[in-house]
Design an enzyme around this catalytic site. Structure first.
Site, PDB file in Angstrom:
ATOM      1  N   GLY A   1       0.822  -1.201   0.000  1.00 26.57           N
ATOM      2  CA  GLY A   1       0.000   0.000   0.000  1.00 26.57           C
ATOM      3  C   GLY A   1       0.861   1.259   0.000  1.00 26.57           C
TER       4      GLY A   1
ATOM      5  N   SER B   1       4.908  -5.328  -3.473  1.00 25.49           N
ATOM      6  CA  SER B   1       4.626  -3.905  -3.545  1.00 25.49           C
ATOM      7  C   SER B   1       5.299  -3.158  -2.396  1.00 25.49           C
ATOM      8  CB  SER B   1       3.106  -3.681  -3.569  1.00 25.49           C
ATOM      9  OG  SER B   1       2.805  -2.362  -3.949  1.00 25.49           O
ATOM     10  N   TYR B   2       4.542  -2.383  -1.591  1.00 31.16           N
ATOM     11  CA  TYR B   2       5.182  -1.660  -0.491  1.00 31.16           C
ATOM     12  C   TYR B   2       5.669  -2.605   0.601  1.00 31.16           C
ATOM     13  CZ  TYR B   2       6.483   2.253   2.415  1.00 31.16           C
ATOM     14  OH  TYR B   2       7.222   3.156   3.158  1.00 31.16           O
TER      15      TYR B   2
ATOM     16  N   ASP C   1       4.199  -5.357 -15.093  1.00 30.67           N
ATOM     17  CA  ASP C   1       3.868  -4.328 -14.108  1.00 30.67           C
ATOM     18  C   ASP C   1       4.582  -3.033 -14.466  1.00 30.67           C
ATOM     19  OD1 ASP C   1       3.252  -2.835 -11.860  1.00 30.67           O
ATOM     20  OD2 ASP C   1       4.603  -3.935 -10.527  1.00 30.67           O
TER      21      ASP C   1
ATOM     22  N   HIS D   1       1.750  -6.924 -11.375  1.00 26.54           N
ATOM     23  CA  HIS D   1       2.120  -6.505 -10.025  1.00 26.54           C
ATOM     24  C   HIS D   1       1.813  -7.598  -9.005  1.00 26.54           C
ATOM     25  CE1 HIS D   1       3.162  -3.383  -7.155  1.00 26.54           C
ATOM     26  NE2 HIS D   1       2.052  -3.599  -6.477  1.00 26.54           N
TER      27      HIS D   1
END
Length: 454
Positions: free
Chosen positions: A82, A178-179, A375, A427
């Site tokens: 996120g 991701s984060y 991605d 992603h």
């Protein structure tokens, strides 16, 4: 700082449960069956672990054990990013969990590529305020950041393993995307320091971690995103040159000229799914949010068939929440995939993860980094640029790896780290290429190089 860290850990240990209370807590957390769930041959548990008494912060977890040899298979913690997004809504429900949610949110069906065939999977919603995780101090939602998240994830693990002592000393891995490219190595470092502080066999027996399409270094992530968009014919030569000229890839704030360059890039993108550029967008979503995301201006589209909305229907059902021991106070609030208050008010975000990678490769942990190659948000180009700055010696030169008689991607093995691409994945790698993602996991857990042939 190290002394404060040790004091916190000692306080956590002093508050852990006895064996009798841990058994009772496990029984209370056991999921008998989820609404609409098909019959399965594995156990599930979910519930809360308090990580900060004074603020009332509690993190929500969901454990899906393996259907075979669960008592010997490793424990794998999955984290989404996120920041502020749910590992249950994404990781468990769209990617690697045992169930998928149908279009009406009324039933679950089996995911034949679930990762719990290989390990016991622990999904954690973190930090407090994400998904079912909560805080009794509303200001916490505007005060989250990397350091507190890593510290409270460690506290969660220590207390959770007190509740589930059968997982103490078990081989343990962390995986995220991701984060979580921040969460995963930061937590791994916390565990490494925790284990060093106690000169005995660690109860958190961390063996390694794996990060997919993860934020790694802001400079190279941003530069790589521009390179990817241009090399995949998503933006014009003129716009690409303008981005390179006017955008500082090291600054947190962009100049007016850079903003204009990014504006034109966004216009040239069109309504493409930036997280998987060759996949259709969900045409039914009306609340799509535009993010700068620190790289290029892209529009947040998730993979069709709109699984986000299915998850939001399902996890907002009162009977589902009762079955999962979630929202115990029954306070009416909407469970969401991402908490944008948390996201928009993130306080501390390390510029680069590369120093942690250097430290943990030297510590001998098994470290894999993988990239879905469609991605455009956290693209393979940025990851490769960042990894090159580690200057790790090459053990096994670049080669194609195989899965189900097809090229699954490409890989290169370095001293202390393996890098792999997943061909045709975006992603969320397991969404579009679940079989290749499972091959990746099996090789990672076995400590073997990816298959060279079929």
């Amino acid at each position: 700082m190290a002394r404060i860290h040790l004091i916190i850990i000692l306080l956590v240990i002093s508050s852990t449960s006895s064996s009798s209370s841990s058994l009772r807590e496990q029984e209370e957390d056991m999921i008998k069956a989820l609404p609409g769930q098909p019959q399965v041959g594995f156990s599930q548990f979910s519930g809360y672990v308090t990580v900060n008494e004074s603020h009332g912060r509690s993190l929500f977890y969901w454990l899906t054990e393996s259907p075979s040899s669960s008592h010997t298979k490793p424990l794998l913690l999955w984290l989404n990013g996120g920041p502020g997004c749910s590992s249950i809504g994404y990781g468990a429900s769209e990617e690697i969990g045992p169930f998928r949610i149908n279009k009406t949110g009324s039933n679950l069906y089996l995911n034949k590529f679930t990762w719990n065939t290989e390990a016991n999977i622990l999904f954690l919603e973190s930090p407090a305020g994400v998904g079912f995780s909560y805080t009794n101090t509303s200001s916490d939602l505007k005060d989250s950041g990397d350091e507190r998240t890593a510290q409270e994830n460690l506290i969660f693990l220590i207390k959770w393993m007190s509740r589930f002592p059968q997982y103490q000393y078990r081989d343990f891995y962390i995986v995220g995307e991701s984060y979580a490219g921040h969460y995963v190595p930061q937590l791994a470092k916390k565990i490494h320091l925790y284990n060093k502080a106690f000169n005995n066999t660690p109860i958190i027996n961390l063996k390694g971690f794996m990060v997919g399409n993860g934020d790694m270094d802001k400079h190279y992530d941003r530069l790589g995103a521009a390179m990817y968009a241009w090399s995949h014919a998503m933006i014009s030569d003129k716009t690409y040159k303008s981005i390179l000229k006017h955008c500082s890839f090291t600054a947190d704030k962009t100049s007016d000229k850079c903003n204009w360059a990014l504006y034109f890039a966004y216009r040239e993108f069109g309504k493409v799914n930036g997280y998987s550029i060759y996949s259709p967008s969900c045409v039914h979503q009306t609340n799509q949010t535009k993010f700068l995301h620190g790289r290029l201006l892209v529009e947040e589209y998730e993979y069709d068939p709109c699984t986000e909305s299915y998850a939001e229907i399902y996890y907002n059902r009162p009977d589902v929440q009762r079955a999962m021991h979630a929202n115990l106070t029954s306070i009416p609030y909407k469970w969401t995939l991402c908490n944008m208050v948390v996201n928009n008010n993130w306080k501390d975000s390390e510029f680069s993860m590369l120093p942690i990678y250097k430290e943990l490769t030297a510590a001998g942990l098994r470290i894999w980094v993988f990239s879905g190659d469609t991605d455009a948000v956290v693209p393979v180009t940025g990851t490769r640029l960042a990894l090159s700055k580690l200057n790790l010696p090459v053990k096994t030169p670049w080669y194609p790896w195989y899965s189900e008689k097809q090229v699954g991607g490409w890989t290169e093995v370095y001293e202390g780290l393996t890098f792999a691409t997943i061909r045709g994945a975006g992603h969320e790698v397991p969404v579009l290429q679940p079989e290749r993602a499972l091959t990746l996991l099996r090789s990672f857990l076995a400590g073997k190089e990816l298959p060279r042939s079929y």
